[in-house]
Design a protein around this motif. Structure first.
Motif, mmCIF file in Angstrom:
data_model
loop_
_atom_site.group_PDB
_atom_site.id
_atom_site.type_symbol
_atom_site.label_atom_id
_atom_site.label_comp_id
_atom_site.label_asym_id
_atom_site.label_seq_id
_atom_site.Cartn_x
_atom_site.Cartn_y
_atom_site.Cartn_z
ATOM 1 N N HIS A 158 -19.083 -14.430 1.909
ATOM 2 C CA HIS A 158 -19.401 -12.791 1.527
ATOM 3 C C HIS A 158 -18.384 -12.031 1.839
ATOM 4 C CE1 HIS A 158 -22.919 -13.708 -0.627
ATOM 5 N NE2 HIS A 158 -23.610 -14.470 0.154
ATOM 6 N N ARG A 159 -17.348 -12.231 2.734
ATOM 7 C CA ARG A 159 -16.470 -11.263 3.142
ATOM 8 C C ARG A 159 -15.804 -10.394 1.760
ATOM 9 N NH1 ARG A 159 -12.046 -14.388 6.080
ATOM 10 N NH2 ARG A 159 -12.307 -15.811 4.492
ATOM 11 N N PRO A 160 -15.580 -9.201 1.777
ATOM 12 C CA PRO A 160 -15.629 -8.434 2.796
ATOM 13 C C PRO A 160 -17.034 -7.397 2.965
ATOM 14 C CG PRO A 160 -14.734 -7.211 0.953
ATOM 15 C CD PRO A 160 -15.006 -8.416 0.565
ATOM 16 N N HIS A 161 -17.866 -8.123 2.190
ATOM 17 C CA HIS A 161 -19.207 -7.307 2.294
ATOM 18 C C HIS A 161 -19.978 -7.446 3.559
ATOM 19 C CE1 HIS A 161 -18.180 -6.765 -1.749
ATOM 20 N NE2 HIS A 161 -18.685 -8.144 -2.353
ATOM 21 N N LEU A 162 -20.912 -6.692 3.682
ATOM 22 C CA LEU A 162 -21.766 -6.336 5.066
ATOM 23 C C LEU A 162 -23.084 -7.381 4.752
ATOM 24 C CD1 LEU A 162 -22.000 -2.609 5.577
ATOM 25 C CD2 LEU A 162 -21.150 -4.122 7.216
ATOM 26 N N LEU A 163 -23.367 -8.089 5.809
ATOM 27 C CA LEU A 163 -24.682 -8.686 5.833
ATOM 28 C C LEU A 163 -25.775 -7.966 6.768
ATOM 29 C CD1 LEU A 163 -23.574 -12.463 6.448
ATOM 30 C CD2 LEU A 163 -23.700 -11.377 4.359
ATOM 31 N N LEU A 164 -26.799 -7.681 6.221
ATOM 32 C CA LEU A 164 -27.775 -6.976 7.007
ATOM 33 C C LEU A 164 -29.139 -7.768 6.747
ATOM 34 C CD1 LEU A 164 -26.022 -4.336 6.305
ATOM 35 C CD2 LEU A 164 -27.903 -3.086 6.908
ATOM 36 N N PRO A 165 -30.115 -7.507 7.829
ATOM 37 C CA PRO A 165 -31.283 -7.860 7.488
ATOM 38 C C PRO A 165 -31.920 -7.400 6.229
ATOM 39 C CG PRO A 165 -31.395 -6.633 9.886
ATOM 40 C CD PRO A 165 -30.145 -6.644 8.964
ATOM 41 N N GLY A 166 -32.890 -8.026 5.584
ATOM 42 C CA GLY A 166 -33.498 -7.424 4.452
ATOM 43 C C GLY A 166 -34.281 -6.261 4.864
ATOM 44 N N LEU A 167 -34.268 -5.557 3.526
ATOM 45 C CA LEU A 167 -34.953 -4.075 3.795
ATOM 46 C C LEU A 167 -36.264 -4.309 3.512
ATOM 47 C CD1 LEU A 167 -32.311 -2.106 1.426
ATOM 48 C CD2 LEU A 167 -32.441 -2.458 3.918
ATOM 49 N N ILE A 168 -37.135 -3.520 4.180
ATOM 50 C CA ILE A 168 -38.627 -3.455 4.499
ATOM 51 C C ILE A 168 -39.239 -2.110 3.691
ATOM 52 C CG2 ILE A 168 -40.364 -3.666 6.041
ATOM 53 C CD1 ILE A 168 -38.460 -5.211 7.895
ATOM 54 N N ASP A 169 -40.013 -2.426 2.843
ATOM 55 C CA ASP A 169 -40.796 -1.328 2.230
ATOM 56 C C ASP A 169 -42.442 -1.118 2.978
ATOM 57 O OD1 ASP A 169 -41.748 0.738 0.435
ATOM 58 O OD2 ASP A 169 -41.281 -0.218 -1.273
ATOM 59 N N THR A 170 -42.459 -0.275 3.466
ATOM 60 C CA THR A 170 -43.714 -0.225 4.146
ATOM 61 C C THR A 170 -44.948 0.320 3.524
ATOM 62 O OG1 THR A 170 -43.268 1.704 5.314
ATOM 63 C CG2 THR A 170 -42.692 -0.342 6.515
ATOM 64 N N HIS A 171 -44.493 0.838 2.127
ATOM 65 C CA HIS A 171 -45.985 1.422 1.425
ATOM 66 C C HIS A 171 -45.666 1.358 -0.163
ATOM 67 C CE1 HIS A 171 -49.012 4.630 0.879
ATOM 68 N NE2 HIS A 171 -48.689 4.396 -0.211
ATOM 69 N N ILE A 172 -45.954 0.457 -1.073
ATOM 70 C CA ILE A 172 -45.826 0.535 -2.331
ATOM 71 C C ILE A 172 -46.968 0.067 -2.966
ATOM 72 C CG2 ILE A 172 -44.901 -1.690 -2.240
ATOM 73 C CD1 ILE A 172 -42.822 -0.955 -4.163
ATOM 74 N N HIS A 173 -47.033 0.532 -4.298
ATOM 75 C CA HIS A 173 -48.510 0.063 -5.068
ATOM 76 C C HIS A 173 -48.009 -0.951 -6.262
ATOM 77 C CE1 HIS A 173 -50.888 3.150 -3.483
ATOM 78 N NE2 HIS A 173 -49.892 4.008 -3.250
ATOM 79 N N PHE A 174 -48.350 -2.149 -5.966
ATOM 80 C CA PHE A 174 -47.907 -3.225 -7.129
ATOM 81 C C PHE A 174 -48.755 -2.961 -8.443
ATOM 82 C CE2 PHE A 174 -50.626 -7.036 -8.176
ATOM 83 C CZ PHE A 174 -49.851 -7.379 -9.376
ATOM 84 N N PRO A 175 -49.932 -2.331 -8.699
ATOM 85 C CA PRO A 175 -50.240 -2.003 -9.769
ATOM 86 C C PRO A 175 -49.734 -0.709 -10.401
ATOM 87 C CG PRO A 175 -51.993 -2.077 -8.484
ATOM 88 C CD PRO A 175 -50.888 -1.950 -7.466
ATOM 89 N N GLN A 176 -48.640 -0.157 -9.902
ATOM 90 C CA GLN A 176 -48.212 1.186 -10.383
ATOM 91 C C GLN A 176 -46.736 0.894 -10.906
ATOM 92 O OE1 GLN A 176 -48.568 4.224 -7.371
ATOM 93 N NE2 GLN A 176 -50.984 3.869 -7.435
ATOM 94 N N ALA A 177 -46.516 -0.247 -11.191
ATOM 95 C CA ALA A 177 -45.160 -0.512 -11.879
ATOM 96 C C ALA A 177 -44.974 0.124 -13.170
ATOM 97 C CB ALA A 177 -44.733 -2.012 -11.773
ATOM 98 N N GLN A 178 -46.025 0.162 -13.927
ATOM 99 C CA GLN A 178 -46.084 0.904 -15.221
ATOM 100 C C GLN A 178 -46.554 2.479 -15.053
ATOM 101 O OE1 GLN A 178 -47.976 -1.928 -17.942
ATOM 102 N NE2 GLN A 178 -46.017 -2.704 -18.546
ATOM 103 N N VAL A 179 -46.713 2.926 -13.818
ATOM 104 C CA VAL A 179 -46.946 4.354 -13.547
ATOM 105 C C VAL A 179 -45.808 5.106 -13.309
ATOM 106 C CG1 VAL A 179 -48.265 5.855 -12.054
ATOM 107 C CG2 VAL A 179 -49.544 3.700 -12.800
ATOM 108 N N ILE A 180 -44.834 4.500 -12.516
ATOM 109 C CA ILE A 180 -43.780 5.106 -12.105
ATOM 110 C C ILE A 180 -43.020 5.816 -13.413
ATOM 111 C CG2 ILE A 180 -42.129 2.978 -12.561
ATOM 112 C CD1 ILE A 180 -40.466 3.711 -10.085
ATOM 113 N N ALA A 181 -42.607 7.253 -13.092
ATOM 114 C CA ALA A 181 -41.845 7.890 -13.719
ATOM 115 C C ALA A 181 -42.890 8.396 -15.034
ATOM 116 C CB ALA A 181 -40.909 7.092 -14.766
ATOM 117 N N SER A 182 -44.050 8.830 -14.634
ATOM 118 C CA SER A 182 -45.277 9.508 -15.388
ATOM 119 C C SER A 182 -45.084 11.095 -15.294
ATOM 120 C CB SER A 182 -46.304 8.782 -15.350
ATOM 121 O OG SER A 182 -46.708 7.674 -15.434
ATOM 122 N N TRP A 183 -44.975 11.684 -16.346
ATOM 123 C CA TRP A 183 -44.830 13.296 -16.048
ATOM 124 C C TRP A 183 -45.989 13.738 -15.992
ATOM 125 C CZ3 TRP A 183 -46.027 17.907 -18.838
ATOM 126 C CH2 TRP A 183 -45.250 18.819 -18.662
#
Ligand code: GUN
Ligand code: ZN
Length: 435
Positions: free
Chosen positions: A66-91
């Protein structure tokens, strides 16, 4: 490729040990310019200088350069709402209107398992596209949605935390459970999913407005019976929310006092938002080891307020950072770090990129009490690894021409990066971006 085959990932390794105290705190992280990770059975078994790790690899190891790219640990999201995938971007107006007008209607659809399963696929695709390998999610109040959520996690081999949202008032009937049914259903789900493979259960009362005292008592009982589980809820996000909460619980010392009275606080408690906190609440947060979760894109989008990191950490409180999709406006933890930077900048609290990348990896893993498994590239931990390209787009490539240090590169990734900067997302050693 079967799990027994070793994998050798070559690239520039970056992993944090502790929160960097400043730009020059090289003791807080390890950085290997020509590094490698050796992976077997979903775990990192060696890391370090490529030439040295190579000697530990079996002759059949599959090497990915994967050079020259960076390898990092996977990112962690500590608060999200799975049933709001169709709520995101609601005015919408602020929190309570947004919940009533968009969120509650969308969550009702999750009574249908087929709908939940379809949204789960899209939800996990979005996480992995953005390099998020672990998330802590609210499902809907329907047990079906929890099954859909964990079945998809299991299918992709991901370490995911989540739970059934408990809510028994101040919401449409189709979303409301009862104190007893929420206890029974949560318990059954917890027994089914907690510790099965990589999945972890979180007891999930939505917030005090949508829970009767009897339901919060039920949540406290669940936590007491299953102390290995997390507890997640919301607190002190919005002024109207706080006023209504105080009317509903006039006996409590303050908002946090409600959760305190029902035994909901502790080192595995994740409290979303924590924007408008009083001094007593800060003391109780510290004493119980509860975690304050900063959700910058959501706090800006819903006009909730500015998370005061310096005040919270000055009071000795643990903090985490998260997207809060769909109040939050992006699945990307890079976009989230960028908006978080701006929220803190407004308060003269801007943070160095070494600190923010620590936060989204080892910091969030510590906040979840899971850093023995995720959040670093240390040998013995799960091989959740991302590959980042700071020159992924034309404007990034142009800016990259003048970047001279690792810190500058990280800041570029944070400020301009998104899913296009994520070259690959490995989950337990398997490439999963787009797979
Ligand atoms: N408070 C109670 N429920 C929610 C939710 O779904 N999103 C946010 N941002 N705050 C909440
Ligand atoms: Zn939330």
């Amino acid at each position: 490729m079967d799990n027994k085959t070793e994998k050798l990932l070559r690239g520039r390794l970056l992993s944090f040990k502790s929160s960097p105290t400043g730009p020059n705190d090289t003791s807080a992280y390890t950085y290997e310019e020509d590094g490698a990770l050796l992976i077997r059975d979903g775990k990192i078994i060696a890391n370090g200088i490529y030439a040295e790790v190579l000697t530990a690899a079996s002759p059949t190891a599959q090497e990915v350069d994967h050079r020259p790219h960076l390898l990092l640990p996977g990112l962690i999201d500590t608060h999200i709402h799975f049933p709001q995938a169709q709520v995101i971007a609601s005015w919408a107006d602020q929190l309570l209107d947004w919940l009533n007008d968009y969120t509650f209607p969308a969550e009702q659809k999750f009574a249908d398992k087929v709908h939940g399963a379809r949204i789960a696929k899209g939800f996990y695709d979005a996480l992995l596209a953005n390099g998020t390998t672990t998330a802590v999610a609210y499902c809907s109040s329907h047990p079906n949605s929890v099954d859909a959520y964990f079945e998809e996690a299991e299918h992709r081999g991901m370490l995911m935390v989540g739970g059934k949202t408990m809510m028994d008032r101040n919401a449409p009937d189709a979303l409301c459970d009862t104190a007893q049914s929420s206890y029974d259903e949560s318990k059954a789900l917890l027994q089914k999913w907690h510790g099965r493979g990589r999945t972890h259960y979180a007891v999930t009362p939505r917030f005090a407005i949508t829970s009767t005292p009897a339901q919060l008592e039920a949540a406290g009982a669940l936590l007491k019976e299953h102390p290995g589980c997390h507890l997640q809820t919301h607190i002190n996000e919005n002024h109207n929310e706080i006023a209504l909460t105080r009317e509903l619980y006039p006996e409590a010392a303050d908002y946090l006092g409600i959760y305190e009275d029902f035994g909901l606080l502790g080192p595995k408690t994740l409290l979303g938002h924590c924007i408008h906190m009083n001094e007593r609440e800060l003391g109780v947060m510290k004493d119980t080891g509860s975690v304050a979760v900063f959700c910058p894109t959501s706090n800006l989008f819903l006009g909730s307020g500015l998370f005061d990191k310096a005040r919270l950490e000055g009071a000795g409180i643990r903090t985490a950072i998260a997207t809060d999709v769909g109040g939050g406006t992006n699945y990307s933890m890079l976009r989230t770090l960028d908006e978080g930077y701006k929220v803190l900048q407004l308060q003269r609290q801007r943070r160095h990129p070494l600190e923010t990348f620590y936060w989204a990896t080892k910091g969030n893993a510590d906040a979840l009490s899971l850093s023995d498994r995720i959040g670093t590239l240390e040998a013995g931990t799960d091989a959740d690894v991302i590959v980042l390209d700071a020159g992924a787009t034309q404007p990034m490539a142009l800016r990259m021409e003048t970047v001279e240090t690792l810190s500058e590169e990280l800041f570029l990734l944070q400020t301009l990066g998104d899913d296009r900067s994520v070259v690959e997302t490995y989950v337990a050693g398997e490439p999963r971006k787009g797979a």
